[in-house]
Design a protein around this motif. Sequence first.
Motif, mmCIF file in Angstrom:
data_model
loop_
_atom_site.group_PDB
_atom_site.id
_atom_site.type_symbol
_atom_site.label_atom_id
_atom_site.label_comp_id
_atom_site.label_asym_id
_atom_site.label_seq_id
_atom_site.Cartn_x
_atom_site.Cartn_y
_atom_site.Cartn_z
ATOM 1 N N LYS A 193 -10.122 4.061 5.155
ATOM 2 C CA LYS A 193 -10.102 2.777 5.853
ATOM 3 C C LYS A 193 -8.798 2.603 6.632
ATOM 4 O O LYS A 193 -8.788 2.067 7.744
ATOM 5 C CB LYS A 193 -10.299 1.624 4.862
ATOM 6 N N LYS A 194 -7.695 3.096 6.067
ATOM 7 C CA LYS A 194 -6.425 3.026 6.780
ATOM 8 C C LYS A 194 -6.453 3.897 8.024
ATOM 9 O O LYS A 194 -5.980 3.500 9.092
ATOM 10 C CB LYS A 194 -5.285 3.456 5.851
ATOM 11 N N ASP A 230 -3.795 2.156 -9.137
ATOM 12 C CA ASP A 230 -3.914 0.859 -9.811
ATOM 13 C C ASP A 230 -2.914 0.721 -10.954
ATOM 14 O O ASP A 230 -2.428 -0.380 -11.236
ATOM 15 C CB ASP A 230 -5.338 0.667 -10.357
ATOM 16 N N GLY A 284 -7.976 6.630 -4.564
ATOM 17 C CA GLY A 284 -7.612 5.979 -3.311
ATOM 18 C C GLY A 284 -8.281 6.557 -2.080
ATOM 19 O O GLY A 284 -7.820 6.328 -0.955
ATOM 20 N N THR A 306 -11.215 5.794 -0.609
ATOM 21 C CA THR A 306 -11.734 4.755 0.282
ATOM 22 C C THR A 306 -10.601 4.040 1.006
ATOM 23 O O THR A 306 -10.667 3.793 2.219
ATOM 24 C CB THR A 306 -12.575 3.737 -0.517
ATOM 25 N N THR A 307 -9.545 3.713 0.284
ATOM 26 C CA THR A 307 -8.380 3.068 0.900
ATOM 27 C C THR A 307 -7.794 3.945 1.994
ATOM 28 O O THR A 307 -7.435 3.464 3.080
ATOM 29 C CB THR A 307 -7.305 2.785 -0.166
ATOM 30 N N MET A 340 0.839 -1.189 0.000
ATOM 31 C CA MET A 340 0.000 0.000 0.000
ATOM 32 C C MET A 340 0.883 1.252 0.000
ATOM 33 O O MET A 340 1.842 1.349 0.763
ATOM 34 C CB MET A 340 -0.911 0.006 1.229
#
Length: 376
Positions: free
Chosen positions: A35-36, A163, A29, A31-32, A1
């Motif tokens: 969440k982190k 991505d 990114g 959402t990523t 990540m």
Amino acid sequence: MIDRSLETIIKRKLNKGKAIIILGARQTGKTTLIKKISHSSKADALFLNADIPNIREQLAKPSINYLKQIFGKAKLIFIDEAQRIKDVGMLLKIIVDEITDIQLVVTGSSAFELSSNINEPLTGRKFEYRLFPISWHELVVHTNFLESVSQLNQRIIFGMYPDVINNLGAEKEILFNLSESYLYKDIFEYQQIRKPEFIQKLLQALAFQIGSEVSYNELSNLLQIDRKTILHYIDLLEKAFVIFRLPPFSRNLRKELSSKVKIYFWDTGIRNALINDFRPLDLRNDKGALWENFIIVERQKSNHYNLRKANTYFWRTHQKSEIDYIEECDGELDIYEFKWNQKLKFKIPKAFSDVYKINRSAIISHNNFYQFIEHE
């Protein structure tokens, strides 16, 4: 990540009594990132994805007691894709004003929906940030300086979407999927565009004009769309974080251009996908324009993440004297010329230096660009 610079900024703003808004294009990114932040927090956290119809419907009923039931014991509330919630601005205002023991973090992928619905209700109640595709600084931290420099040509061709960076060999497929509809699907959904093929044609026309002044009238004639519609579509694409406009610097001198703009893409990979051209830099006649687009975007990312406010422009006269990029900060003018080949020379136009006081000037090539990006 890949660690994101915005993570540190957001963590510093937690529990300051304001909502934190994160805007950005799809697939950057967001959402990523949240969440982190959620997983690293010691507070009880609740993640709500407004892409899910049931969650969206429940959050559209902003009764204080009902919201408290939804949140339960959570003290850190994440609402993802918040632009999909009806009257989202009023919902967020109620949460910030009436449920004061929680921290609200909200993401949105379409600024024209989210920002227009939150700015007035959340005046003085929010911190707002942008999440871009991966920045050069983030890439260096993720790999190392030498590895990042070795990737420079690839990054200019394929861009900086997470991505794309993380899926070596699949770059074209990912970029085609993004550029064909996904990146600006919010425009089709919320603005009810009747002929979406015009969006694609407009983007392709703009992709061939990066680094050059754009005439709305010429675009109108080329695409056989009226000027008002061209301006509307460009505004939507800008608010959806696909492109951005760089205005001309002018103090109303007759010799200066003041009506045309330059338009750049927030990601050069998306630009190249739109024209289906992924040839190496050495084989391209648009290498200079791509370099200009890439480096201006990286500077913009760096300015944003370093909380540095600057007005940005290009400059050109009717006699074709020009400066690629100007930053105006605290009344001082820094001017830059972008040359992939460091051996090319640049002389400050006398028409500019005779009128304006220059604080700093530099040629930015592939040999010194990192100093420009990092503000060294």
